[in-house]
Design a protein around this motif. Structure first.
Motif, short mmCIF file in Angstrom:
data_model
loop_
_atom_site.label_atom_id
_atom_site.label_comp_id
_atom_site.label_asym_id
_atom_site.label_seq_id
_atom_site.Cartn_x
_atom_site.Cartn_y
_atom_site.Cartn_z
N LEU A 48 27.15 46.36 29.40
CA LEU A 48 26.63 46.10 28.06
C LEU A 48 25.52 47.10 27.70
O LEU A 48 25.45 47.57 26.56
N ARG A 49 24.67 47.41 28.67
CA ARG A 49 23.61 48.38 28.42
C ARG A 49 24.18 49.77 28.15
O ARG A 49 23.74 50.47 27.23
N LEU A 50 25.19 50.16 28.92
CA LEU A 50 25.82 51.47 28.68
C LEU A 50 26.51 51.50 27.32
O LEU A 50 26.48 52.53 26.63
N GLN A 51 27.14 50.41 26.94
CA GLN A 51 27.76 50.35 25.62
C GLN A 51 26.72 50.44 24.52
O GLN A 51 26.92 51.11 23.49
N VAL A 239 26.40 34.96 19.56
CA VAL A 239 26.78 35.51 18.26
C VAL A 239 26.78 37.03 18.27
O VAL A 239 27.59 37.67 17.59
N ASP A 240 25.92 37.63 19.08
CA ASP A 240 25.80 39.09 19.11
C ASP A 240 25.24 39.50 20.47
O ASP A 240 24.66 38.69 21.19
N GLY A 241 25.46 40.76 20.82
CA GLY A 241 24.86 41.31 22.04
C GLY A 241 25.72 41.27 23.27
O GLY A 241 25.30 41.73 24.34
N PHE A 242 26.95 40.73 23.16
CA PHE A 242 27.82 40.62 24.33
C PHE A 242 29.18 41.28 24.06
O PHE A 242 30.21 40.82 24.50
N PHE A 243 29.15 42.37 23.35
CA PHE A 243 30.27 43.21 22.94
C PHE A 243 31.12 42.53 21.87
O PHE A 243 31.04 42.91 20.71
N LEU A 244 31.92 41.53 22.21
CA LEU A 244 32.60 40.78 21.15
C LEU A 244 31.56 39.93 20.43
O LEU A 244 30.85 39.13 21.06
N THR A 245 31.47 40.09 19.11
CA THR A 245 30.50 39.33 18.33
C THR A 245 31.22 38.32 17.45
O THR A 245 32.43 38.40 17.22
N SER A 246 30.46 37.37 16.95
CA SER A 246 31.02 36.40 16.02
C SER A 246 31.52 37.09 14.76
O SER A 246 32.57 36.74 14.22
N ALA A 247 30.79 38.10 14.30
CA ALA A 247 31.23 38.86 13.11
C ALA A 247 32.54 39.61 13.39
O ALA A 247 33.40 39.71 12.50
N ASP A 248 32.70 40.13 14.61
CA ASP A 248 33.97 40.77 14.97
C ASP A 248 35.12 39.79 14.81
O ASP A 248 36.18 40.13 14.25
N MET A 249 34.93 38.57 15.31
CA MET A 249 36.01 37.58 15.22
C MET A 249 36.34 37.26 13.77
O MET A 249 37.52 37.11 13.42
N ASP A 250 35.33 37.14 12.93
CA ASP A 250 35.59 36.91 11.51
C ASP A 250 36.44 38.03 10.94
O ASP A 250 37.40 37.79 10.19
#
Length: 352
Positions: A48-51, A239-250
């Protein structure tokens, strides 16, 4: 395929970071992250840090095409070396208009009449491909000692709901009807996938049971999307910060099932099916730090309540998409190997 030099350099940097002593990896990743009573694995926190440093994301500015290109690129960074002990050949699955491309993976030395997994890749029904998940399919084939038929189902927004679900069911029907041509036993055909692919596998299984006739003998569902109609607690926690986000799913759901699609339709939200009885056994893998965690686990519970044999395995220290990272760090590989072992046991001769 020749990997371009810049990609190889970046892949070497990622591998180098994961080869550092634990103290240095921790220094790069940051202090241990605890949320919802879970501690994120160092492997997961480091990627996650590298991303974050490289500004990587699932959904990029510009939308569909840049996001698709990024996923194809990413597999060279985190997927590891190609398993040459698994051979691949192209297969065409006929459908009403044209055909669906697929790849059949066969581990070296595997006898005819083996079990077979129909595999549906992740990517929010919008991104991803057989190529982006080549390393996942090869890993499952080798570890589970089965053939894997990886399917290039139609993607949104060019092909909206329920096109991908229709392709998933057609792929299972093809695998069952042509099992002998594929070197498989028609009585030992499973279906599975990761993320959106897990959704499609669950949907195809339900559809197969409802209509009567051939049914998969096993479901391998890795962090599946199971309910597009509501947000559960994990969508807020991560919701955010773990690559897949809630906004991505929307965004993904909006591409696949734009209005006026009914998001309570079980072909999109398999958790909402009225009757789950009669479904085959399932392995459902979830990740502790995943917006989709709770809906995957709710699906496991609903299956259990319907009398379906389910093994739910939460990987409490991992993130969504852990099977894609099997080329780096041991935790991703360990979690995916567990799923492969469940598949091996389910499709072993005489397992039924």
């Amino acid at each position: 395929m020749t990997i371009p030099l810049p990609v190889r350099i970046q892949a070497a940097v990622v591998r180098g970071a994961f080869a550092l002593p634990e103290g240095l990896r921790r220094a790069i990743a940051g202090k241990p992250l605890v949320r919802d009573g879970q501690t994120l694995a160092l492997d997961a926190q480091l990627i996650l840090r590298l991303q974050q440093l490289s500004k990587a994301a699932l959904v990029l500015p510009g939308g569909v095409e840049p996001s698709r290109a990024a996923m194809e690129y990413a597999r060279h960074l985190v997927g590891g070396a190609t398993l040459r002990t698994v051979t691949a050949r192209a297969v065409g699955i006929p459908r009403e208009q044209g055909e669906t491309a697929a790849t059949l993976y066969t581990p070296d030395g595997l006898a005819e009449g083996s079990g077979l997994l129909v595999y549906l890749h992740g990517g929010g029904w919008v991104v991803g491909s057989r190529a982006s998940h080549d390393h996942v399919a090869r890993f499952l084939a080798q570890r589970a000692h089965v053939r894997v038929l990886s399917v290039e189902y139609r993607l949104a927004p060019e092909h909206v709901f329920p096109a991908a679900a229709e392709d998933a069911l057609a792929a299972f029907d093809y695998a069952h009807a042509k099992a002998a041509d594929l070197g498989a036993d028609p009585e030992r055909i499973a279906i599975g996938g990761d993320s959106a692919g897990g959704n499609l596998a669950a949907v195809a299984t339900q559809e197969a049971v409802r209509r009567g006739g051939p049914v998969p003998v096993f479901q391998l569902l890795l962090y599946p999307a199971a309910d597009a109609s509501t947000r559960r607690r994990s969508r807020e926690l991560f919701v955010d910060g773990f690559f897949l986000t809630s906004a991505d799913m929307d965004w993904f759901v909006d591409q696949y099932a734009p209005a006026p699609a009914d998001r309570t339709d079980p072909r999109l939200s398999p958790l909402l099916a009225e009757d789950l009885t009669g479904l085959p056994p399932a392995y459902i893998g979830t990740a502790g730090f995943d917006p989709l965690r709770d809906e995957g686990e709710a699906y496991a519970q609903a299956l259990r309540e319907a009398g379906v044999a389910v093994r739910l395995s939460r990987q409490p220290d991992l993130i969504h998409g852990y099977a894609n990272y099997i080329g780096i760090g041991h935790r991703f590989r360990e979690a995916t190997a567990e799923a492969a072992e469940a598949l091996r046991k389910a499709l072993a001769p005489g397992a039924a």
